[in-house]
Design an enzyme around this catalytic site. Structure first.
Site, PDB file in Angstrom:
ATOM      1  N   HIS A  12      29.180  -3.691  -4.644  1.00 54.66           N
ATOM      2  CA  HIS A  12      29.848  -4.639  -5.618  1.00 54.66           C
ATOM      3  C   HIS A  12      29.629  -4.026  -7.085  1.00 54.66           C
ATOM      4  O   HIS A  12      29.860  -4.922  -8.137  1.00 54.66           O
ATOM      5  CB  HIS A  12      29.472  -6.122  -5.473  1.00 54.66           C
ATOM      6  CG  HIS A  12      27.937  -6.259  -5.580  1.00 54.66           C
ATOM      7  ND1 HIS A  12      27.056  -7.134  -5.011  1.00 54.66           N
ATOM      8  CD2 HIS A  12      26.983  -5.892  -6.533  1.00 54.66           C
ATOM      9  CE1 HIS A  12      25.966  -7.247  -5.196  1.00 54.66           C
ATOM     10  NE2 HIS A  12      26.049  -6.353  -6.700  1.00 54.66           N
ATOM     11  N   HIS A  59      23.373 -12.380 -10.285  1.00 55.37           N
ATOM     12  CA  HIS A  59      22.852 -11.474 -11.288  1.00 55.37           C
ATOM     13  C   HIS A  59      22.718 -12.367 -12.764  1.00 55.37           C
ATOM     14  O   HIS A  59      23.170 -11.720 -13.454  1.00 55.37           O
ATOM     15  CB  HIS A  59      23.544 -10.185 -11.562  1.00 55.37           C
ATOM     16  CG  HIS A  59      23.879  -9.462  -9.912  1.00 55.37           C
ATOM     17  ND1 HIS A  59      24.515  -9.985  -9.154  1.00 55.37           N
ATOM     18  CD2 HIS A  59      23.419  -8.266  -9.640  1.00 55.37           C
ATOM     19  CE1 HIS A  59      24.617  -8.996  -8.135  1.00 55.37           C
ATOM     20  NE2 HIS A  59      24.038  -8.013  -8.405  1.00 55.37           N
ATOM     21  N   HIS A 192      20.117   2.145  -5.136  1.00 52.04           N
ATOM     22  CA  HIS A 192      20.364   2.042  -6.564  1.00 52.04           C
ATOM     23  C   HIS A 192      19.384   1.406  -7.309  1.00 52.04           C
ATOM     24  O   HIS A 192      18.628   0.531  -6.922  1.00 52.04           O
ATOM     25  CB  HIS A 192      21.801   1.875  -6.874  1.00 52.04           C
ATOM     26  CG  HIS A 192      22.143   0.389  -6.816  1.00 52.04           C
ATOM     27  ND1 HIS A 192      22.052  -0.328  -5.838  1.00 52.04           N
ATOM     28  CD2 HIS A 192      22.326  -0.634  -7.909  1.00 52.04           C
ATOM     29  CE1 HIS A 192      22.620  -1.628  -5.960  1.00 52.04           C
ATOM     30  NE2 HIS A 192      22.721  -1.739  -7.217  1.00 52.04           N
ATOM     31  N   GLU A 239      19.579  -4.895  -2.085  1.00 51.45           N
ATOM     32  CA  GLU A 239      20.712  -5.674  -1.689  1.00 51.45           C
ATOM     33  C   GLU A 239      21.295  -5.576  -0.228  1.00 51.45           C
ATOM     34  O   GLU A 239      22.051  -6.214   0.309  1.00 51.45           O
ATOM     35  CB  GLU A 239      22.173  -5.558  -2.439  1.00 51.45           C
ATOM     36  CG  GLU A 239      21.629  -6.097  -4.166  1.00 51.45           C
ATOM     37  CD  GLU A 239      22.700  -5.682  -5.296  1.00 51.45           C
ATOM     38  OE1 GLU A 239      22.801  -6.407  -6.293  1.00 51.45           O
ATOM     39  OE2 GLU A 239      23.443  -4.599  -4.769  1.00 51.45           O
TER      40      GLU A 239
END
Ligand SMILES: [Fe+2]
Lengths: 279, 130
Positions: A12, A59, A192, A239
């Site tokens: 995303h 977030h 990441h 995630e």
């Protein structure tokens, strides 16, 4: 009875919103990523879902550190995309499916998952980007399920897997709308890390091993602690917990419909996966 | 006795530091960090609203003080020092909203934090795919 048609796992990354806005789909940087969605669109045309249940992480949009639920279920009539502060274009609100939301929340609590219910919920790129990628011109009503990956301790991989299974069971027991077709979405990943001296960390071999496991050995990732996952996949690679929950919702055996992996999109190893039940 | 207490406190402090950095170049953001960075993160969270971004730009230090930032945090904000802000309890998701005010993208931030140029940082990402 409702039926889960399959699970879509998708990166995303915020930059996707800008790329979509600029119509960069065929730009050399973006093409290998966007091409991965063609097979997903074809599959969606075939299975025709009525509603999407999305495992995602917030977030700094709907939740702040003042109140940080481990698991939350959106029970809102609509989900508005808030201003994220860094200038990505906002999209129109997505309608909710409050009746399914409440059924899900009540069934999960009955199943000893003590979720927070949210009758108002802002969403960020973790909901809007997968939705735009999957349905560029529209979409389906959504039920967001938020998993805390903001502050430790995160729910364990084992717990996220169990939440996914319980969500799958809860959806299957929903009979208020005859033959409702539900698609699961796992939003985020893959490896990441944005912050610290380790920014830019990517772990291709772990990502590939994890994705492999989702088909035939879905509990493989439940052996890892939260810190193990940060170490292996980067701070935000955790995630993958959303992917794990979305896989677990497909109780039983699955078949891989399509899979695409591309490094890098922004600072991220981007992945797109569709699994469907074989039963 | 007093000496022993001091020693165990030092050990505890050392233990905490070790745990904080058990993964090199990474801070595990837990309750300790959440407490340390509460005001700083709350300020950054406020940047979801344009009016607040503008208020910050109009009077940076005054805006920081309103959120009770420590002197070290205010200094790191004024220097746009992301690594220092992380050390001072900043959370990457909220700090990203601070960085967004200055139109810094995640590659700019990656370069700043790793001491590479943006081109070098991007090349490293491409390399990770091979
Ligand atoms: Fe994310």
């Amino acid at each position: 009875m409702a039926r889960i048609v399959g699970s879509i796992m998708s990166t995303h990354v915020p930059a996707i919103a800008n790329a979509l806005d600029r119509h960069d789909e065929t730009d050399p940087y973006w093409k290998p990523f966007f091409d991965g969605y063609e097979a997903v669109h074809a599959w969606l045309r075939e299975v025709q879902p009525d509603v999407a249940v999305i495992f995602h992480n917030d977030h700094g949009m709907n939740f702040f550190l003042d109140k940080m639920p481990t698991f939350a279920v959106g029970c809102a009539p609509e989900y508005r995309h808030g201003d994220e502060g860094w200038g990505i274009p906002t999209v129109d609100p997505y309608p909710g499916h409050p009746d399914l939301s409440w059924h899900l929340a009540e069934t999960l609590v009955g199943d000893e998952f003590d979720v927070t219910t949210c009758q108002e919920m802002l969403v960020d790129h973790a909901v809007t980007n997968p939705m735009k990628l999957l349905w560029p011109d529209g979409g389906v009503p959504i039920v967001p399920v938020t998993v805390n990956t903001v502050m430790f301790p995160y729910p364990s991989a084992k717990r996220c897997f169990a939440l996914g299974e319980a969500t799958g069971r809860a959806i299957s027991s929903y009979d208020a709308v005859p033959d409702l077709r539900v698609v699961m979405i796992g939003s985020g990943g893959l490896s990441h890390q944005l912050e610290g001296e380790r920014a830019g960390f990517i772990n291709k071999s772990f990502d590939l091993r994890f994705v492999e496991s989702l088909t035939d050995d879905p509990r493989w990732a439940t052996q890892f602690s939260g810190e193990d996952l940060v170490k292996e996949t980067g701070s935000q690679g955790v995630e993958l917990l959303m992917w794990l929950a979305a896989r677990a919702a497909l109780i039983g055996t699955v078949r891989r419909v399509t899979w695409n992996y591309h490094i890098p999109i922004s600072n991220t190893a981007a992945g797109t996966l569709v699994l469907e039940p074989t039963a | 006795m007093g000496e022993q207490v001091a020693t165990s406190q030092q050990e505890a402090a050392l233990g905490e530091e070790t745990e904080r950095h058990s993964i090199p170049g990474t801070i595990i953001f837990d309750g300790t960090e959440a407490k340390r960075g509460y005001g700083l993160n709350k300020m950054c969270f406020s940047f979801n609203e344009e009016a607040n971004r503008n208020a910050f730009l109009a009077d940076e230090d005054g805006y920081c003080r309103r959120y009770g930032l420590t002197e070290a945090q205010r200094d790191a904000i004024s220097r746009r020092d992301v690594l220092a802000l992380l050390e001072l309890g900043g959370h990457p998701y909220y700090l990203a909203k601070f960085a967004g005010i200055f139109h810094l993208d995640v590659q700019d931030l990656g370069a700043m934090q790793t001491g590479l140029s943006k081109e070098e940082f991007k090349a490293r990402l491409v390399e990770a795919g091979k």
